[in-house]
Motif scaffolding. Structure first.
Motif, PDB file in Angstrom:
ATOM      1  N   SER A  62     -34.168 -18.297  22.715  1.00 23.70           N
ATOM      2  CA  SER A  62     -33.563 -18.163  24.046  1.00 23.70           C
ATOM      3  C   SER A  62     -32.546 -19.270  24.297  1.00 23.70           C
ATOM      4  O   SER A  62     -31.458 -19.026  24.829  1.00 23.70           O
ATOM      5  N   GLU A  70     -32.139 -10.660  21.882  1.00 20.41           N
ATOM      6  CA  GLU A  70     -33.165 -11.600  21.414  1.00 20.41           C
ATOM      7  C   GLU A  70     -34.490 -10.863  21.285  1.00 20.41           C
ATOM      8  O   GLU A  70     -34.952 -10.227  22.216  1.00 20.41           O
ATOM      9  N   ASP A  77     -37.274 -16.920  31.670  1.00 22.81           N
ATOM     10  CA  ASP A  77     -36.049 -16.895  30.880  1.00 22.81           C
ATOM     11  C   ASP A  77     -34.907 -16.316  31.681  1.00 22.81           C
ATOM     12  O   ASP A  77     -33.811 -16.838  31.697  1.00 22.81           O
TER      13      ASP A  77
HETATM   14 MG   LIG Z   1     -37.339 -16.543  24.145  1.00 25.73          MG
END
Ligand SMILES: [Mg+2]
Ligand SMILES: Nc1nc2c(ncn2[C@@H]2O[C@H](COP(=O)(O)OP(=O)(O)O)[C@@H](O)[C@H]2O)c(=O)[nH]1
Length: 326
Positions: A63, A148, A99
């Protein structure tokens, strides 16, 4: 957004309206018919974005690296979509939501659109839904879409198959893991990134990967580069973006990209056809009394399941040779 039909939202989304894009993505994630309608309308606009997959073990810094990649891409004037897939977290789960909040705060940039997906039980299958989310971001004009995903299972390998360039992230101290790393994950890597290169052992991991790659049978495929990064400071990220650009150039040579597009289209069509067939079969098992009876016969051992399956297929989907001259 008063008119909430797919056609109206698609128009707003194409004009860059973030709420419209978000609404379409929610439809897609929930496998709503409106989502399919929107995807149909958007499909002709797809094919512009470069898709970059980032995979690797949890905690390897994916991330953080994706944030850095996005900033670097923006510096180079490209608009960015980010899709974060964490199949282990529920949609409201802390980490993924964290996130998203972090990334959106970090950017506050209208040219960056972040979407977190987290549903093991995505109705159409995680890889397929992710592919659709990528298509929406592609169609609304993102130059680059970064995906991701946690590199563990087949679903994640399927997801990175959507990518033009796949980056596998490793970190120092992963020596044994490198040896044990699934061959599948190794095969999909276009680039290896040794992140947390500020820690001791980065060169060691890089050497191990190099060693492993040298053992792989020499094939026509291009040997992946190995780069070092420090995602927390951004060190090495500009070089990584340059390597991604070079991989793109490579793909564009010798029509490799055409083959990729063709393969992606093939997978999509077959997956959709498979889903539809599967749903039809499910319905038959309850709606057609003769099928229901056949199933009972199998349960009571009067008929074996192999013959029963063949009978069902023969009745509804008889085999005939493909139409070559429609
Ligand atoms: Mg991550
Ligand atoms: N020392 C160091 N820590 C890093 C680096 N990149 C990420 N981290 C830290 O590693 C942890 C996990 O990062 P995250 O990006 O959430 O990893 P992910 O689970 O792979 O997405 C966080 O505490 C990051 O700050 C790096 O280059 N060096």
């Amino acid at each position: 957004l008063t008119d909430k039909t797919p056609a109206a939202l698609v128009e707003h989304a194409l004009a860059g309206n973030r709420r419209a894009i978000g609404r379409i993505l929610t439809w897609v994630e929930n496998a709503r018919p409106e989502g399919i309608e929107a995807l149909r309308l958007l499909y002709p606009r797809t094919g512009h974005a470069r898709i970059v997959g980032v995979t690797g073990a949890p905690g390897s810094g994916k991330s953080t690296l994706v944030n850095r990649l996005a900033l670097e891409e923006r510096k180079r004037g490209r608009s960015v979509g980010i899709v974060a897939v964490d199949p282990s977290s529920p949609i409201s789960g802390g980490a993924v939501l964290g996130d998203r909040v972090r990334m959106e705060e970090l950017f506050g940039d209208p040219e960056i659109f972040v979407r977190s997906m987290a549903s093991r039980d995505a109705l159409g299958g995680l890889a397929e839904t992710t592919g659709q989310v990528i298509s929406v971001l592609d169609a609304v004009g993102k130059d680059i879409v970064i995906v991701e995903t946690v590199g563990v299972g087949q679903a994640e390998v399927d997801i990175v198959q959507e990518a033009h360039t796949t980056i596998v992230v490793v970190i120092p101290g992963m020596g044994d893991d490198i040896q044990a790393m699934k061959a599948g994950l190794m095969e999909i890597a276009d680039l290896f990134v040794v992140n947390k290169a500020d820690r001791p052992g980065a060169d060691n991991v890089a050497a191990q990967i190099r060693q492993m790659l040298s053992l792989a049978p020499a094939s026509a495929a291009r040997r992946p580069l190995i780069l070092k990064t420090e995602a927390t400071t951004g060190k090495g990220v500009a070089e990584l973006v340059t390597a991604i650009d070079e991989h793109w150039t490579y793909l564009n040579e010798e029509r490799r990209l055409d083959r990729y597009q063709n393969e992606r289209a093939r997978r999509q069509v077959l997956a959709l056809a498979r889903d539809t067939l599967s749903a039809r079969l499910e319905r038959l098992s309850t709606d057609d009394p003769s099928v229901a009876r056949l199933i009972e016969d199998v349960a009571d051992k009067r008929v074996d399941p192999y013959s029963a399956a063949e009978q069902v297929l023969e009745k509804y989907f008889p085999v005939r040779s493909p139409d070559r001259n429609p």
